[in-house]
Design a protein around this motif. Structure first.
Motif, PDB file in Angstrom:
ATOM      1  N   GLY A   9     -34.137  66.633  -3.563  1.00 18.59           N
ATOM      2  CA  GLY A   9     -34.369  68.029  -3.889  1.00 18.59           C
ATOM      3  C   GLY A   9     -34.427  68.267  -5.382  1.00 18.59           C
ATOM      4  N   THR A  12     -36.807  62.590  -8.143  1.00 19.17           N
ATOM      5  CA  THR A  12     -37.519  61.555  -7.389  1.00 19.17           C
ATOM      6  C   THR A  12     -37.236  60.221  -8.076  1.00 19.17           C
ATOM      7  OG1 THR A  12     -39.254  63.070  -6.659  1.00 19.17           O
ATOM      8  CG2 THR A  12     -39.791  60.729  -6.667  1.00 19.17           C
ATOM      9  N   THR A  30     -38.055  66.296  -9.534  1.00 17.71           N
ATOM     10  CA  THR A  30     -38.953  66.596  -8.415  1.00 17.71           C
ATOM     11  C   THR A  30     -39.623  67.938  -8.650  1.00 17.71           C
ATOM     12  OG1 THR A  30     -37.601  65.342  -6.841  1.00 17.71           O
ATOM     13  CG2 THR A  30     -39.090  66.996  -5.929  1.00 17.71           C
ATOM     14  N   ASN A  31     -40.952  67.921  -8.629  1.00 16.97           N
ATOM     15  CA  ASN A  31     -41.736  69.152  -8.760  1.00 16.97           C
ATOM     16  C   ASN A  31     -42.169  69.571  -7.356  1.00 16.97           C
ATOM     17  OD1 ASN A  31     -43.702  71.108  -9.091  1.00 16.97           O
ATOM     18  ND2 ASN A  31     -44.562  70.163 -10.942  1.00 16.97           N
ATOM     19  N   HIS A  32     -41.472  70.542  -6.766  1.00 15.74           N
ATOM     20  CA  HIS A  32     -41.719  70.907  -5.371  1.00 15.74           C
ATOM     21  C   HIS A  32     -43.112  71.503  -5.177  1.00 15.74           C
ATOM     22  CE1 HIS A  32     -37.612  70.163  -3.901  1.00 15.74           C
ATOM     23  NE2 HIS A  32     -37.275  70.457  -5.148  1.00 15.74           N
ATOM     24  N   GLU A  33     -43.604  72.220  -6.196  1.00 18.31           N
ATOM     25  CA  GLU A  33     -44.933  72.821  -6.066  1.00 18.31           C
ATOM     26  C   GLU A  33     -46.032  71.772  -6.214  1.00 18.31           C
ATOM     27  OE1 GLU A  33     -42.453  74.320  -7.890  1.00 18.31           O
ATOM     28  OE2 GLU A  33     -42.144  75.659  -6.173  1.00 18.31           O
ATOM     29  N   LEU A  35     -45.731  68.039  -5.775  1.00 20.82           N
ATOM     30  CA  LEU A  35     -44.975  66.818  -5.488  1.00 20.82           C
ATOM     31  C   LEU A  35     -45.741  65.573  -5.913  1.00 20.82           C
ATOM     32  CD1 LEU A  35     -42.439  65.637  -4.221  1.00 20.82           C
ATOM     33  CD2 LEU A  35     -43.610  65.642  -2.007  1.00 20.82           C
ATOM     34  N   SER A  38     -44.848  64.370  -9.287  1.00 20.01           N
ATOM     35  CA  SER A  38     -43.588  63.630  -9.375  1.00 20.01           C
ATOM     36  C   SER A  38     -43.788  62.183  -8.938  1.00 20.01           C
ATOM     37  CB  SER A  38     -42.522  64.295  -8.493  1.00 20.01           C
ATOM     38  OG  SER A  38     -42.302  65.623  -8.896  1.00 20.01           O
ATOM     39  N   THR A  62     -36.342  60.997   1.994  1.00 19.26           N
ATOM     40  CA  THR A  62     -36.409  62.321   1.382  1.00 19.26           C
ATOM     41  C   THR A  62     -35.328  63.231   1.929  1.00 19.26           C
ATOM     42  OG1 THR A  62     -37.774  64.289   1.039  1.00 19.26           O
ATOM     43  CG2 THR A  62     -38.110  63.096   3.094  1.00 19.26           C
ATOM     44  N   MET A  64     -35.865  66.508   1.617  1.00 18.04           N
ATOM     45  CA  MET A  64     -36.552  67.797   1.599  1.00 18.04           C
ATOM     46  C   MET A  64     -36.319  68.580   2.891  1.00 18.04           C
ATOM     47  SD  MET A  64     -40.030  66.905  -0.478  1.00 18.04           S
ATOM     48  CE  MET A  64     -40.325  68.618  -0.870  1.00 18.04           C
ATOM     49  N   ILE A 191     -42.874  71.796   6.309  1.00 17.70           N
ATOM     50  CA  ILE A 191     -42.327  71.148   5.111  1.00 17.70           C
ATOM     51  C   ILE A 191     -42.623  69.659   5.132  1.00 17.70           C
ATOM     52  CG2 ILE A 191     -40.143  70.518   3.985  1.00 17.70           C
ATOM     53  CD1 ILE A 191     -39.097  73.276   5.001  1.00 17.70           C
ATOM     54  N   PHE A 195     -45.148  67.238   2.806  1.00 17.44           N
ATOM     55  CA  PHE A 195     -44.644  66.020   2.147  1.00 17.44           C
ATOM     56  C   PHE A 195     -45.560  64.829   2.454  1.00 17.44           C
ATOM     57  CE2 PHE A 195     -42.008  62.186   2.886  1.00 17.44           C
ATOM     58  CZ  PHE A 195     -41.601  61.934   1.592  1.00 17.44           C
TER      59      PHE A 195
END
Length: 557
Positions: A9, A12, A30-33, A35, A38, A62, A64, A191, A195
């Motif tokens: 979260g 990475t 980690t860049n969630h927008e 990914l 990352s 992961t 996530m 989600i 991923f």
């Protein structure tokens, strides 16, 4: 070589392993927008002086999905439950969008009452009116006859983005757990698929042709293409990676506690004589008891980046993460900022950490340093309380490891293994509170990626045979075939072994790594009047979890 990647979260991590040797390791936010950014950033560091053509395979874990469940950010799900007689419908409702409908099969899989189409249409309209695009369908005894579930799915599937069917979740019987498992599978579908799409875009950049695996909750792997069909199997992938990493990096042979303190959550695991504990009925997450076979772990919403606030003079930590620590430009004070103020960590911008903690101190009535100490102590005490509660719970139940049931075993940990970003700052204090020797394994900062890389493929399979009806069901595959009246347990075991090996290979296992064991073997006579009318046979087998070729104790090149 094997590339292990842990998408957490907060960070990475990646490692490049050559057998036992850690050739390279890297860590990026980690860049969630985005990914993909990352993944590219972390592998760019790994392959700065090597080409990706050295790879034999890539394994990912992961947190996530786990973090989304813990933080309540999963997708809304409509549930259609064909409960039949018995348990009160109120006991089976998992959310406000659970609808109990008529139609059910009995304990032998015979459909006693079919579903009514007009009832299904009415329920689907209610779910769609609520703006819900994900559906879970669960029928009682669906593992013995999936007909009720598939009939409902045939009528509804085209109106939803995704439909999860209960009989595909597990071969084990337990209706409430099957409902919870199906719900979670649908809830994390968006989600997890996002991923996987990012992973596939990432892999396409290299065009290597090597297999891609994802770690499951039981510490085993399966191919990422298979994982899309049942994403709930990956919900505790991150905590499982922690355990497999600690197994590979230590020589643990005692009762021990393992902690992975991340930015968002802390994952807790317990070892009995150096062997991880197993959840024999299924893992529990956020109060949901599931049918997902997994290592026994617990995730709590406290990490280095948990948001700290003060309400009515009380310091509250987590469970949400508002962003990185204030010292790294984040919007709120965090335990990491408190550790920086206390000189337990020399990272980030100290002035920003001081400013964030000072803002909290105005509400606590304490000095800035006293507030930092209170935040640090509170975080350690909350983690300690969760560990002690977990040990008490374990000691009140039969203790199962991945290998066996330990009858009469009482867990008394003497060692504490800590990995994750805040490990160095928190391990000594946690060791004091838990009265254990604390140890930070080598490569602790990338332990999850190492654990993922070294895990082998696992799966399980359930065979149900009813010789009176002449039907054999391979539960997890949703297959039914005809058998004759002379079918017996030995033949059922052969079918289980044959299909389990095929299933493991289809999930990415190498034939020489497959270690099969039969975990359940039962047969009952069915009597009509004074005569035996047939046999009810139940066989369950598994490919045992473990490290590839028993690898342990990594060393750096």
């Amino acid at each position: 070589m094997i590339l292990g990647i842990d998408v957490g979260g907060t960070h990475t991590d990646a490692v490049l392993l050559d057998g036992l040797i850690v050739r390279k390791k890297a860590k990026v936010p980690t860049n969630h927008e985005q990914l993909l950014d990352s993944l590219l950033a972390v592998t760019e560091e790994i392959f700065s002086d090597l080409g990706p053509d050295v790879l034999e395979r890539v394994v990912l874990s992961t947190t996530m999905s786990t973090n989304a469940i813990v933080q309540g950010t999963v997708s809304p799900v409509g549930m259609i439950v064909a409960a039949g007689p018995g348990i009160s419908p109120d006991f089976l409702r998992i959310n406000d969008h659970t609808h109990i409908v008529s139609g059910y099969a009995n304990h032998r899989g015979i459909i006693v009452s079919p579903v009514r189409d007009e009832e299904i249409d009415r329920v689907v309209s209610l779910i769609k009116d609520a703006g819900i695009d994900h559906l879970g369908i669960v029928g009682k005894f669906s593992t013995r006859n999936p007909g009720i579930e598939t009939n409902i799915a045939d009528r509804t599937a085209d109106r939803f983005r995704h439909v999860s069917l209960g009989h595909r979740m597990s071969g084990n019987l337990n209706f409430p757990r099957r409902i919870a498992t199906t719900y979670l599978n649908a809830a994390v579908w968006d989600i997890y698929n996002s991923f996987v799409n990012n992973i596939n875009r990432f892999v396409s950049r290299f065009d290597g042709g090597y297999p891609i695996y994802i770690l499951k909750a039981d510490g085993g792997t399966f191919e990422i293409a298979q994982s899309v069909k049942c994403p709930v199997q990956t919900i505790l992938s991150g905590p499982a990676a922690s355990i497999m990493g600690i197994l590979s990096l230590t020589e643990c042979g005692e009762d021990a506690i393992a902690l992975d303190i991340g930015g968002t959550t802390t994952d807790i695991a317990i070892f009995a004589g150096g062997v991880p504990l197993l959840e024999p009925l299924g893992v529990t997450i956020e109060g949901h008891k599931t049918l997902i076979r997994g290592l026994r772990t617990r995730s709590i919403g406290i990490g280095g980046d948990s948001r700290v606030r003060c309400e009515d003079g009380t310091i509250i930590i987590g469970p949400e993460r508002a962003g990185p620590a204030a010292a790294f430009g984040g919007p709120a004070a965090t335990p990491t900022d408190a550790m920086i103020v206390l000189n337990l960590a020399e990272i980030g911008d100290r002035e920003k950490a001081v400013a964030a903690i000072d803002g909290i101190s105005h509400k606590t009535g304490l000095s800035m340093v006293e507030t930092a100490q209170a935040i640090y102590d509170s975080a350690c005490e909350k983690i300690t309380a969760a560990v002690q509660a977990m040990i008490r719970e374990i000691n009140n139940e039969p203790v199962y490891t991945v290998h066996e049931l330990l009858e009469g075993k009482t867990i008394e940990p003497t060692a504490l293994y800590v990995v994750g970003g805040p490990a160095e700052a928190m391990a000594p204090r946690l060791g004091e509170l838990l009265r254990c020797r604390s140890e930070i394994p080598e490569h602790a900062e990338v332990a999850n990626a190492i654990g993922a890389a070294l895990a082998r493929t696992t799966t399980e399979l359930t065979i149900l045979a009813d010789t009176e009806q002449g039907v054999l069901t391979i539960v997890e595959e949703g297959i039914q075939i005809r058998i004759d009246s002379g079918f017996d347990r030995e033949k059922a075991r052969e079918v289980c072994r044959e299909h389990l090996e095929k299933r493991a290979i289809s999930m990415g296992a190498r034939k020489d790594e497959i270690e099969i064991e039969i975990t359940e073997d039962q047969s009952f006579n069915m009597v009509r009047g004074y005569f035996t009318a047939g046999k009810n046979i139940r066989i369950k087998g598994q490919v045992k979890p473990g490290l590839i070729a028993g690898l342990r104790k990594g060393t750096e090149a």
